[in-house]
Design a protein around this motif. Structure first.
Motif, short mmCIF file in Angstrom:
data_model
loop_
_atom_site.label_atom_id
_atom_site.label_comp_id
_atom_site.label_asym_id
_atom_site.label_seq_id
_atom_site.Cartn_x
_atom_site.Cartn_y
_atom_site.Cartn_z
N THR A 205 0.83 -1.21 0.00
CA THR A 205 0.00 0.00 0.00
C THR A 205 0.86 1.26 0.00
O THR A 205 0.46 2.29 -0.53
N THR A 206 2.06 1.18 0.60
CA THR A 206 2.95 2.34 0.61
C THR A 206 3.60 2.50 -0.75
O THR A 206 4.18 1.56 -1.29
N SER A 207 3.52 3.70 -1.31
CA SER A 207 4.08 3.93 -2.64
C SER A 207 5.43 4.66 -2.53
O SER A 207 5.61 5.53 -1.68
N GLU A 209 7.07 7.00 -3.95
CA GLU A 209 7.30 8.45 -3.99
C GLU A 209 6.87 9.14 -2.70
O GLU A 209 7.15 10.33 -2.52
N THR A 210 6.20 8.40 -1.79
CA THR A 210 5.78 9.01 -0.53
C THR A 210 6.81 8.80 0.58
O THR A 210 6.66 9.34 1.67
N ARG A 241 5.57 -0.29 -2.94
CA ARG A 241 5.36 -0.52 -4.36
C ARG A 241 5.86 0.67 -5.17
O ARG A 241 5.89 1.81 -4.68
N PRO A 243 4.91 3.23 -7.95
CA PRO A 243 3.63 3.68 -8.51
C PRO A 243 3.55 3.34 -10.00
O PRO A 243 4.53 3.50 -10.73
N TYR A 245 1.69 4.51 -13.18
CA TYR A 245 0.85 5.62 -13.63
C TYR A 245 0.15 5.30 -14.95
O TYR A 245 -0.72 6.04 -15.37
N CYS A 260 13.93 1.96 -7.38
CA CYS A 260 13.91 2.02 -5.90
C CYS A 260 15.27 2.47 -5.34
O CYS A 260 15.34 3.35 -4.48
#
Lengths: 270, 270
Positions: A205-207, A209-210, A241, A243, A245, A260
């Motif tokens: 759930t954590t992407s 770019e955050t 993960r 993202p 787009y 990564c």
């Protein structure tokens, strides 16, 4: 040096010369494990091997000696025996379709896990990675990104495999490598070394770019087809993960690792 | 559907059946250009072809029909003729060592350059890229990053090549592709479309992590061995290098493109 190697009358080693026969066996994993030696093929890998590794012997064809004189000179300067070989002997030592004709017999490069984690701030861990080219490419990416070590864990391919060494383009000799069968133990060691463990997963759930990267990080990547084992996804500090787009459902292992690891490295250097 | 395909007595096409013979010719570039058709092999590519492309016929082996019933059903639902073939016919249509036994005959996907640039904010341009696997991998990366188009320029390989389609894992059908021999004209078109042209080069002084991405961007990547031609480096708005924090001298094309394109995409989505 080149002149003396291929002077008139000098007889290059053939595919039947015992030292060439012995070297050829190093294309097999069992023989590498028995002898603690492996082959580095091609100019990038040989250059790095001579500079950063331990080379027992350098085999070169007449053509390669003429094409890469600096390499044979560098080897000779370090007292590495440089032996002329025939094109056919070179083909036997090569795992490529078009051999460059230059192959080094080297001491294996992996080190104990604990020794590569001391003061590490960025580590890459491959779990059950099957394809040697992928392992080598990720080793190259980790080196380029300034990572402190690459851990080849679980059933991951041997980084001394010819295709892995070639894909790593010299990085096999640049960056500390460690191997371990025991993935949970590796996770414990990473944590003990103060590294936050990030498990790459398309289902996280954590992407990417955050995230912020203000602490030392170990990135974990899994098998090409199956990803990371469930128990490792659960045990890691965080699953992350990349993202997506567009309409693609995933990236391949090497490009995912590049995104990564470089995102982490560039954030740390900003 | 599967049942009716391989009902007792039904005779699958062999490698000598005229439609299979005609399809096999599509593994050659000249035949693809003559007919405007190409082959998509494997489940990822076929699934995307059925959903987003134009499929003239789907060939499946009995084993593949049993393994991927949803794919043959999806094809039949769209009135795509589904034809049973023998394993040997499948091997003849395949460019892999272990064929999955499912191959679609598709209309080529490339479009005129101008049509793919309208309102584009992120475009990837490959110049003289030689290796089909690299082209396909970059198409997949561009799709994942939400790019608006990929331009295959100069002497770049045909994206309809079997290995390129396979490496793209379906993205061949997801993202608009355009081809042009004329690289300077492509640069002009990119600029006219309001895109800032960034040429990736290991020798650039501007480093990727220092860029901001507040305007639409076209990334240019060159040949695996030689990089971008000098005149393109000169003509681009900016040349950019990926920072190398370790001892590696470079990244390979696919991982370099992944880092550049994803850095851009994530910055735009932050």
């Amino acid at each position: 040096m080149t002149g003396s190697l291929f002077r008139p009358g000098a007889v290059p080693f053939t595919e039947r010369t015992p030292r060439v026969v012995a070297a050829r066996k190093l294309t097999r994993r069992a023989e590498r494990e028995k002898t603690g030696r492996f082959l580095a093929e091609g100019t990038n890998a040989v250059e790095a091997a001579v500079k950063y590794g331990t080379v027992h012997e350098l085999f070169v064809t007449e053509r390669a000696a003429a094409a890469y004189p600096a390499l044979t000179t560098a080897a000779a300067d370090r007292s590495v025996p440089v032996s002329p070989i025939t094109d056919r002997a070179a083909a036997g030592l090569s795992e490529t379709v078009t051999p460059q004709g230059i192959v080094a017999v080297c001491t294996v490069v992996d080190r104990p896990l604990e020794t590569v984690l001391a003061a590490a701030r960025l580590v890459v861990v491959l779990v059950d990675v099957a394809e040697p080219g992928n392992a080598g490419t990720v080793i190259r990416v980790a080196d380029a990104a300034g990572a402190d070590a690459v851990i080849l864990a679980g059933d991951t391919v041997d980084p001394h495999n010819g295709k892995s060494v070639r894909s790593a383009a010299g990085s096999t000799f640049h960056i500390p490598l460690a191997r371990t069968r025991d993935v949970p133990a590796a996770l414990t060691a990473l944590r003990a070394a103060g590294l936050r463990t990030l498990a790459a997963s398309g289902y996280a759930t954590t992407s990417l770019e955050t995230l912020s990267f203000d602490t030392p990080v170990a990135w974990l990547f899994g098998n090409e087809a199956h990803g990371l084992p469930d128990e490792i996804l659960t045990a890691a500090d965080e699953t992350v993960r990349i993202p997506l787009y567009g309409k693609a459902e995933s990236l391949n292992l090497a490009t995912a690792a590049a995104v990564c690891v470089y995102t982490t490295a560039m954030a740390a250097h900003r």
